[in-house]
Design a protein around this motif. Structure first.
Motif: not given
Length: 168
Positions: A95-111, A117-124
């Motif tokens: 029961n440890s499965c974690v779904p893919f969640v796309e987004g910006c992974l860089l804490a220093e970015m605006f978004n 947990n998965t980069s979608d290359n959307s960092c601003i």
């Protein structure tokens, strides 16, 4: 010459001391429980079943009576290949499965998205500046306020030669 003996011979006329008692057991040499000293099969033979006999192992088989060294351990993990943390070597779901969640992974970015947990290359990148349109320092490109809004916009005449001149 004795009828109770395993090797009773109806034709014997002289006891030579060779009488053997009946020894009941498994007489099949291929059986798991073969008894070397048995001379009369009693139907108790058990077939050899090879496999893993260790009950703490993943492939333990309670029907096995001869260990063949094939045991391998239980490896807990996510066994769903469509999940972010899929574990190729897991053999037991936990029961440890974690779904893919796309987004910006860089804490220093605006978004930055802390749940991604998965980069979608959307960092601003962050652009610091005054974000309030009521101030002179307003920066239309700013996406992160840095408290530089200091001069409030006051509409009026800024030309000192005119009667409507307002120094504010």
């Amino acid at each position: 010459m004795y009828t109770w003996a395993f090797n009773f011979d109806t034709l014997a006329t002289l006891d030579d001391g060779s009488c053997e008692p009946f020894v009941y057991g498994c007489t099949d040499q291929e059986a798991y429980n073969y008894q070397d000293d048995a001379n009369t099969d009693n139907g108790s033979c058990v077939a050899v079943v090879v496999g893993c006999m260790d009950s703490t192992m993943f492939n333990y088989d309670p029907e096995v009576n001869t260990d063949d060294g094939s045991c391998y351990p239980i490896v807990l993990g996510c066994m769903d290949s469509t999940m972010f943390n899929y574990d190729l070597i897991a053999n037991t779901y936990n029961n440890s499965c974690v779904p893919f969640v796309e987004g910006c992974l860089l804490a220093e970015m605006f978004n930055y998205d802390e749940e991604a947990n998965t980069s979608d290359n959307s960092c601003i990148p962050k652009v610091f500046g005054c974000m309030d349109t009521l101030y002179v320092e307003y920066n239309v490109q700013a996406n992160t306020d840095n408290a530089t809004c200091t001069t409030l916009v006051v509409e009026g005449c800024t030309e000192s030669l005119y009667l409507e001149y307002d120094e504010l």
